[in-house]
Design a protein around this motif. Structure first.
Motif, short mmCIF file in Angstrom:
data_model
loop_
_atom_site.label_atom_id
_atom_site.label_comp_id
_atom_site.label_asym_id
_atom_site.label_seq_id
_atom_site.Cartn_x
_atom_site.Cartn_y
_atom_site.Cartn_z
N ASN A 62 0.85 -1.18 0.00
CA ASN A 62 0.00 0.00 0.00
C ASN A 62 0.90 1.25 0.00
O ASN A 62 1.45 1.63 1.03
CB ASN A 62 -0.91 -0.01 1.24
CG ASN A 62 -1.91 1.11 1.24
OD1 ASN A 62 -1.65 2.20 0.76
ND2 ASN A 62 -3.10 0.83 1.79
N SER A 67 2.81 0.53 3.75
CA SER A 67 2.80 -0.72 4.50
C SER A 67 2.52 -1.91 3.58
O SER A 67 1.82 -1.79 2.57
CB SER A 67 1.75 -0.68 5.61
OG SER A 67 0.46 -0.44 5.07
N PHE A 69 0.56 -5.18 2.95
CA PHE A 69 -0.80 -5.62 3.30
C PHE A 69 -0.89 -7.12 3.11
O PHE A 69 -0.47 -7.67 2.08
CB PHE A 69 -1.79 -4.88 2.40
CG PHE A 69 -3.23 -5.25 2.59
CD1 PHE A 69 -4.02 -4.55 3.48
CD2 PHE A 69 -3.80 -6.27 1.85
CE1 PHE A 69 -5.37 -4.87 3.64
CE2 PHE A 69 -5.14 -6.60 2.00
CZ PHE A 69 -5.93 -5.90 2.91
N TYR A 302 -6.61 -8.33 8.61
CA TYR A 302 -5.43 -8.09 7.77
C TYR A 302 -4.28 -7.49 8.59
O TYR A 302 -4.49 -6.82 9.60
CB TYR A 302 -5.78 -7.15 6.61
CG TYR A 302 -6.13 -5.73 7.00
CD1 TYR A 302 -5.15 -4.73 7.09
CD2 TYR A 302 -7.45 -5.36 7.27
CE1 TYR A 302 -5.47 -3.43 7.44
CE2 TYR A 302 -7.79 -4.06 7.62
CZ TYR A 302 -6.79 -3.09 7.70
OH TYR A 302 -7.11 -1.80 8.05
N ALA A 304 -1.05 -4.90 8.34
CA ALA A 304 -0.43 -3.79 7.62
C ALA A 304 0.90 -3.52 8.33
O ALA A 304 0.91 -3.02 9.46
CB ALA A 304 -1.33 -2.56 7.64
#
Length: 316
Positions: A62, A67, A69, A302, A304
């Protein structure tokens, strides 16, 4: 005045040199991908390859958030008996004593049926789980597992977390008995360390300092990350008590060799199932039924990860 061994180690541990960083577009190049059903009994997820995870948009970098992901599938209704897709990665690199690892995490998976973990595993069944929890849990559980003959120190006053058990060996009799947890476990009664509150403030930084005396794990929420970490000049002497300190006094250090970093999200399994009723999860569905039939329940499942930085301890 004579310094004891622990005090001497703190003096020697003040100097660190950065030797590696996992971040940016090449983050996933530093890992191998597991492609199998989760090996833990009663789990309901299938780990998929890098190519398939990329195609399904379960992994990517991202750019805006800076970050990496890594997610659980949150769009598919899975037929009964099937498995929901997830991702498990393991570092190509191995780690040994003399390592300080700083993991800057912006978001970690949460939600009913989830079992996310960031952990190390190596030779001699040596395992250090430094970030782990299940369902909607709002505190971190850290645990050490080994082969026989490894115990935690009875006096754990040099850590902030609550020690639940002293027996690390997976086949050894529990101390105390009955054990409050499997393995040498430490519970952290701080909602900023895991779960919804962790994510609400943008996560934070976990540090794992491994020297010849043992492991020390610290955590700093996003607003409280020390300047020395941000400037890549870490000085653990100034960080105060760790969440968990595990000294090798009652556990030979050879239980921990060539550890690899693992990041994954399992679904269901013994721990999420046993915790189901205490997590506010649907009482009319089992964990497996929920995981298979409720893709929207995994919108927050998720990782990150901004970066993982490795430093060499110049004193150890």
């Amino acid at each position: 005045m004579l310094l004891d061994a622990h005090a001497a180690s703190l003096v020697a541990a003040a100097s660190f040199t950065k030797v590696a960083e996992f971040s940016g577009l090449t983050f996933f190049d530093n890992f191998s991908f597991m492609t199998a059903k989760d090996p833990t009994p009663n789990t309901t997820n299938q780990y998929i390859s890098r190519a398939n995870a990329t195609k399904a948009n379960l992994i990517y970098f991202n750019q805006g958030a800076g970050s990496a992901f890594m997610a659980v599938d949150s769009s598919t209704v899975v037929p009964s008996g099937g498995k929901r897709s997830s991702v498990r990665i393991q570092s190509n690199k191995v780690y040994n004593s003399g390592t300080l690892l700083v993991a800057d995490i912006g978001h970690a998976p949460t939600g009913c049926g989830t079992w996310p973990a960031m952990w190390f595993k190596g030779l001699n069944q040596g395992e250090l789980d430094f970030m782990e929890g299940v369902n909607t849990m709002s505190y971190n559980n850290m645990v050490i597992h080994t082969s026989s003959g490894c115990y935690g120190e009875p006096d754990r006053s040099s850590q902030l977390g609550q020690a639940l058990s002293q027996t690390c060996g997976i086949n050894d009799p529990p101390v105390p008995s009955p054990a409050l947890s499997n393995g040498c476990a430490t519970k952290v009664n701080d909602s900023s360390t895991f779960g919804p509150q962790f994510n609400a403030v943008g996560g934070g930084a976990y540090t794992i300092n491994w020297d010849t005396n043992g492991f020390a794990i610290h955590f700093f929420s996003r607003p409280n990350i020390p300047a020395d970490i941000l400037s890549e000049n870490p000085n653990p002497d100034t960080w105060g008590l760790p969440l968990m300190r595990f000294d090798f006094g009652c556990c030979p250090s050879n239980h921990f060799q060539d550890l690899r970093l693992i990041i994954n999200t399992a679904l269901c399994g013994k721990w999420p199932i046993s915790n189901w009723g205490d997590s506010g999860c649907p009482s009319d569905l089992t964990c497996e039924q929920y995981v298979l039939s409720t893709p929207g329940g995994f919108n927050d499942a998720y990782w990150a990860i901004h970066s993982i930085k490795e430093y060499k301890n110049n004193g150890k």
